[in-house]
Design a protein around this motif. Structure first.
Motif, mmCIF file in Angstrom:
data_model
loop_
_atom_site.group_PDB
_atom_site.id
_atom_site.type_symbol
_atom_site.label_atom_id
_atom_site.label_comp_id
_atom_site.label_asym_id
_atom_site.label_seq_id
_atom_site.Cartn_x
_atom_site.Cartn_y
_atom_site.Cartn_z
ATOM 1 N N PRO A 180 28.933 32.302 33.230
ATOM 2 C CA PRO A 180 30.249 32.182 33.868
ATOM 3 C C PRO A 180 30.839 33.520 34.296
ATOM 4 C CG PRO A 180 30.388 31.765 31.497
ATOM 5 C CD PRO A 180 28.938 31.779 31.845
ATOM 6 N N GLU A 181 30.351 34.640 33.720
ATOM 7 C CA GLU A 181 30.862 35.954 34.085
ATOM 8 C C GLU A 181 30.048 36.607 35.204
ATOM 9 O OE1 GLU A 181 33.663 37.945 32.539
ATOM 10 O OE2 GLU A 181 34.064 35.780 32.494
ATOM 11 N N ARG A 182 29.073 35.883 35.755
ATOM 12 C CA ARG A 182 28.268 36.446 36.849
ATOM 13 C C ARG A 182 29.177 36.922 37.974
ATOM 14 N NH1 ARG A 182 23.301 36.418 39.777
ATOM 15 N NH2 ARG A 182 23.559 35.927 41.982
ATOM 16 N N GLY A 183 29.015 38.184 38.360
ATOM 17 C CA GLY A 183 29.807 38.745 39.435
ATOM 18 C C GLY A 183 31.098 39.404 39.002
ATOM 19 N N ALA A 207 40.007 42.986 48.127
ATOM 20 C CA ALA A 207 41.010 42.345 48.986
ATOM 21 C C ALA A 207 40.499 42.128 50.400
ATOM 22 C CB ALA A 207 42.287 43.190 49.018
ATOM 23 N N ASP A 208 39.390 42.754 50.738
ATOM 24 C CA ASP A 208 38.785 42.595 52.058
ATOM 25 C C ASP A 208 37.986 41.294 52.079
ATOM 26 O OD1 ASP A 208 37.273 42.721 54.366
ATOM 27 O OD2 ASP A 208 36.774 44.848 54.151
ATOM 28 N N ALA A 209 38.200 40.493 53.092
ATOM 29 C CA ALA A 209 37.500 39.212 53.188
ATOM 30 C C ALA A 209 35.990 39.394 53.305
ATOM 31 C CB ALA A 209 38.031 38.422 54.385
ATOM 32 N N GLY A 210 35.545 40.545 53.791
ATOM 33 C CA GLY A 210 34.125 40.790 53.968
ATOM 34 C C GLY A 210 33.465 41.393 52.761
ATOM 35 N N THR A 211 33.891 41.037 51.559
ATOM 36 C CA THR A 211 33.246 41.469 50.316
ATOM 37 C C THR A 211 32.889 40.236 49.497
ATOM 38 O OG1 THR A 211 35.385 41.726 49.172
ATOM 39 C CG2 THR A 211 34.456 43.685 50.241
ATOM 40 N N TRP A 212 31.977 40.417 48.556
ATOM 41 C CA TRP A 212 31.449 39.280 47.782
ATOM 42 C C TRP A 212 30.976 39.800 46.439
ATOM 43 C CZ3 TRP A 212 30.907 34.187 47.269
ATOM 44 C CH2 TRP A 212 29.801 33.654 46.607
ATOM 45 N N PHE A 213 31.318 39.115 45.384
ATOM 46 C CA PHE A 213 30.972 39.535 44.038
ATOM 47 C C PHE A 213 30.326 38.377 43.279
ATOM 48 C CE2 PHE A 213 34.090 42.443 45.595
ATOM 49 C CZ PHE A 213 33.749 43.676 45.054
ATOM 50 N N GLY A 214 29.201 37.918 43.783
ATOM 51 C CA GLY A 214 28.463 36.855 43.113
ATOM 52 C C GLY A 214 29.213 35.556 42.974
ATOM 53 N N GLY A 215 30.271 35.383 43.731
ATOM 54 C CA GLY A 215 31.076 34.171 43.650
ATOM 55 C C GLY A 215 32.210 34.248 42.652
ATOM 56 N N PHE A 216 32.368 35.378 41.944
ATOM 57 C CA PHE A 216 33.439 35.507 40.953
ATOM 58 C C PHE A 216 34.781 35.721 41.659
ATOM 59 C CE2 PHE A 216 35.804 37.231 37.373
ATOM 60 C CZ PHE A 216 35.316 36.457 36.322
ATOM 61 N N ASP A 217 35.860 35.367 40.966
ATOM 62 C CA ASP A 217 37.219 35.533 41.467
ATOM 63 C C ASP A 217 37.454 37.009 41.805
ATOM 64 O OD1 ASP A 217 39.927 35.740 41.932
ATOM 65 O OD2 ASP A 217 40.545 34.791 40.063
ATOM 66 N N LYS A 218 37.617 37.324 43.086
ATOM 67 C CA LYS A 218 37.723 38.717 43.499
ATOM 68 C C LYS A 218 39.013 39.390 43.051
ATOM 69 C CE LYS A 218 36.817 38.454 47.932
ATOM 70 N NZ LYS A 218 36.512 38.993 49.278
ATOM 71 N N SER A 219 40.005 38.625 42.657
ATOM 72 C CA SER A 219 41.239 39.244 42.175
ATOM 73 C C SER A 219 41.054 39.890 40.812
ATOM 74 C CB SER A 219 42.354 38.196 42.102
ATOM 75 O OG SER A 219 42.092 37.249 41.059
ATOM 76 N N GLN A 220 39.918 39.635 40.154
ATOM 77 C CA GLN A 220 39.682 40.166 38.806
ATOM 78 C C GLN A 220 38.616 41.256 38.757
ATOM 79 O OE1 GLN A 220 39.367 37.170 35.653
ATOM 80 N NE2 GLN A 220 40.006 35.610 37.125
ATOM 81 N N LEU A 268 22.221 38.325 48.483
ATOM 82 C CA LEU A 268 23.096 39.455 48.202
ATOM 83 C C LEU A 268 23.986 39.100 47.019
ATOM 84 C CD1 LEU A 268 24.159 40.812 51.710
ATOM 85 C CD2 LEU A 268 22.242 41.485 50.254
ATOM 86 N N PHE A 269 23.849 39.879 45.947
ATOM 87 C CA PHE A 269 24.628 39.651 44.740
ATOM 88 C C PHE A 269 26.020 40.256 44.868
ATOM 89 C CE2 PHE A 269 25.277 41.233 40.180
ATOM 90 C CZ PHE A 269 25.918 40.070 39.791
ATOM 91 N N VAL A 270 26.104 41.467 45.423
ATOM 92 C CA VAL A 270 27.382 42.134 45.644
ATOM 93 C C VAL A 270 27.406 42.652 47.077
ATOM 94 C CG1 VAL A 270 28.834 44.125 45.050
ATOM 95 C CG2 VAL A 270 27.695 42.829 43.230
ATOM 96 N N VAL A 271 28.460 42.329 47.799
ATOM 97 C CA VAL A 271 28.752 42.962 49.079
ATOM 98 C C VAL A 271 29.966 43.846 48.807
ATOM 99 C CG1 VAL A 271 29.347 42.620 51.501
ATOM 100 C CG2 VAL A 271 27.844 40.983 50.344
#
Length: 685
Positions: free
Chosen positions: A609-612, A555-568, A547-550
């Motif tokens: 480095p910008e993956r996600g 801000a929800d712990a149950g999301t994922w963006f390819g490992g990128f910093d979710k604050s951005q 899964l590349f993006v959840v």
């Protein structure tokens, strides 16, 4: 309103897939091995005389694809400022960009088409005008001229309450005929505005390719099911010619320059005047969300055309739910429906050429708990743009093998707890197999002929692994997914990306639970799956996945963006369609944002480095869905289809809740977006 008109309130009905196929928890419990087991690219190839064999389909491709994507992404970074979530009644784009409407519902397409007017509609006029609810869009090169092109667009469904003044909930005969003409597809010649990225309709007198395809257009059936008893009707006793196409959703452009379109929620157009009692027919109807009890539809197609009455023409429903192929360069050529690709609620189909030259089409069945498919042609692709090569290539989808996907996770079942929290290995990932339904011209499903597999593909996929005693061999069962919609191969890294829109019934009482590919209960926001074929070869029967993006609120712990910093990253909900730019960046449009803001278009790098690092590029008006999208070969234009603006409960012609795009009444519209700032013209910059 959206549920009623788009899919016939599918979520209020029983889930069509009531098979006993297992989910991942069962698969893991059985001890199965848990380890080891073209958009912009197509347009560029077309400009050079159509595509060649996929250079990524080689043993070395899997190892080099990500490096190539990272290198290109570094040269063409996504530097645009993110558009914030909003609820404005317009298209919002980043600073430095502009947008304009290209084609709207009712705009003239054919010569002599009248000017649109909400109070002077007719079926004859609509058959010459741009249809309703534009979905998939493509802009293809025309005559080698960078400033001319062909806009090809699907028209998925109609919103009668926003089309007809005083609509009462059931169409009159003339309203039904207008709606029939508003479905289908349009082909429109367009031209560039100056040297910008903006496009407009071609001036009168230069529209030789313009075409409207609707419910009355003859289609030719191809493939093993053509002519079978399952598709014969009173009007077509040979079972080879079908009138019209319905609920055309997403699509794709083939390497030989034709357009594929997926027939999706066709079930909502059929009524029943006398109850169906045959048990086998009832089961087949139910699996596709079709009625067997006496039923009238709101659009009333069945009252103006008997073929939409299941009681009177029981096989007509079997003539919809296919992948359609249209040649926009030959306006007089009959479009075709390819039975070899199976019948289900196709979101679309997208083709890649395998290492051995065979054409591979990826497809999703857009229903809760339904499946992911692919087709591999028997014949091979011929290079070049000669008439002979093109004629040959247009037959590639008529014969081949059909597969359905089984995905297996590599984490302990206890770590997939339904919250979206990552397992201990830091990723939702695993391996997969393509299970054959039809192979070398033979049915692989016991008890099903080839024709039955292709016409009743959902039932055939359900039957895989089913033993004589009714139990299921979990090693042979496909995986029930969270609404697999658009499925497209990335022309840069060779991986396949699947938009899984949502599934609010995952893990609820009586429904399948979570698994590693569908890891959240009551999934409101969806996810994007990244699939890597073995050795990078599209014809392989094994793959790995993650899964590349959840999707959801970062801000929800149950999301994922390819490992990128979710604050951005930007929040995203309900991914629907995907596309790629020349650098292989993934563009995602959404449908049904469950975060309280308008739908829109997002872009994200898939490597480096910008993956996600997902960023919102545009938002669409209130009540609208963002469809398309399409990035032109020169990367100067993004096309989006603004579908059903103002589709909000309580809206009507006399009480519009959107005035997009012209300030009076809502009209579905294809828009162009381009970089207006001086300097770099590439979109995404």
């Amino acid at each position: 309103m959206t549920c009623f008109f788009r899919c016939g309130n599918a979520c209020d009905h029983a889930v069509p897939n009531r098979s006993e196929n297992p989910y991942f928890g069962d698969v893991v419990a059985e001890g199965m091995s848990r380890r080891g087991v073209l958009k912009a690219g197509a347009a560029a190839a077309l400009a050079l005389g159509f595509a060649s064999t996929d250079p990524l389909a080689s043993p070395a491709a899997a190892a080099t694809g990500d490096a190539r994507a990272a290198r290109l992404a570094a040269k063409a970074p996504l530097t645009f400022p993110s558009v914030p979530p909003n609820t404005l009644d317009t298209v919002v784009v980043p600073n430095g960009y502009d947008w304009s409407p290209l084609m709207s519902w009712g705009d003239p397409v054919l010569p002599g088409a009248p000017t649109f007017g909400i109070d002077r509609q007719s079926a004859a006029a609509q058959a010459q005008q741009f249809g309703y609810n534009n979905d998939f869009t493509a802009l293809l090169p025309l005559d080698g001229d960078d400033d001319r092109g062909l806009l090809v667009c699907n028209h998925e469904y109609t919103n009668e309450e926003l089309m007809f003044r005083g609509w009462t909930g059931a169409s009159t005969p003339e309203q039904a005929r207008i709606a029939m003409a508003a479905h289908g597809m349009s082909v429109v010649e367009v031209e560039r505005v100056g040297r910008t990225g903006e496009w407009r309709r071609t001036a009168r007198g230069r529209r030789a390719h313009n075409r409207r395809i609707h419910v009355g257009t003859p289609f030719r059936l191809t493939g093993p099911a053509a002519g079978s008893e399952l598709v014969r009707t009173t009007a077509d006793p040979e079972g080879t010619t079908v009138l019209g196409t319905l609920n055309n959703c997403a699509g794709g452009v083939t390497p030989w320059g034709t357009v594929l379109s997926g027939e999706e929620n066709f079930n909502q157009y059929f009524g029943v005047s006398e109850a169906v009692t045959d048990a086998e027919q009832v089961a087949a109807l139910s699996r596709y969300g079709l009625p067997s009890a006496v039923t009238s539809t709101s659009r009333r197609f069945e009252e103006v055309d008997a073929r939409f009455d299941i009681s009177r023409e029981p096989n007509e429903v079997n003539r919809f739910g296919w992948v359609v192929e249209v040649d926009p360069y030959e306006p007089d050529a009959a479009p075709v429906k390819h039975t070899a690709l199976g019948r289900f609620k196709h979101e679309g189909a997208n083709v890649r050429i395998a290492a051995d030259g065979r054409a591979v089409a990826y497809m999703g069945d857009d229903e809760r708990f339904d499946y992911l498919y692919k087709f591999v042609s028997r014949k091979t692709f011929r290079k070049g743009s000669s008439a002979a090569a093109r004629r040959h290539n247009k037959t590639l989808l008529e014969d081949g093998d059909l597969y359905v996907a089984q995905l297996t996770g590599d984490s302990p079942a206890a770590e997939i707890d339904g919250t979206g929290t990552l397992p201990s290995d830091g990723a939702f990932d695993g391996t997969g197999r393509w299970l054959p339904l039809v192979l070398d011209g033979e049915s692989m499903v016991p008890g099903f002929t080839v024709e039955e597999v292709l016409v009743h593909t959902r039932l055939a996929a359900d039957a895989l692994g089913r033993r004589a005693d009714g139990t299921v061999d979990v090693r042979q069962a496909p995986t029930k997914m969270d609404r697999p919609e658009d499925v497209e191969p990335n022309p840069v890294n060779g991986k396949v990306y699947v938009a899984l829109t949502n599934n609010t019934q995952r893990g609820t009482t009586g429904r399948p639970g979570v698994d590693e590919a569908n890891p959240r209960t009551a999934n409101r926001h969806g996810q994007v799956l990244e699939l890597t074929e073995r050795r990078g070869d599209a014809a392989a029967d094994r793959f790995t996945w993650m899964l590349f993006v959840v999707a959801g609120d970062p801000a929800d712990a149950g999301t994922w963006f390819g490992g990128f910093d979710k604050s951005q990253v930007s929040p995203i909900s309900c991914p629907d369609n995907v596309a790629f730019d020349g650098a292989g960046n993934l563009w995602i449009s959404t449908d049904g944002n469950a975060l309280g803001a308008n739908d829109g278009l997002f872009a994200v790098a898939v490597a480096g480095p910008e993956r996600g690092h997902l960023k919102q590029f545009a938002t669409v008006p209130v009540g609208a869905e963002c469809c398309g999208p399409w990035i032109t070969e020169d990367q100067r234009t993004v096309l989006i289809a603004v579908q059903h603006p103002g589709e909000i409960d309580g809206a009507s012609v006399d009480n519009p809740l959107s005035t997009f795009p012209y300030g009076d009444m809502p009209r579905p519209t294809v828009c162009t977006i381009w970089r207006k700032a001086p300097g770099v013209k590439r979109v995404g910059a």
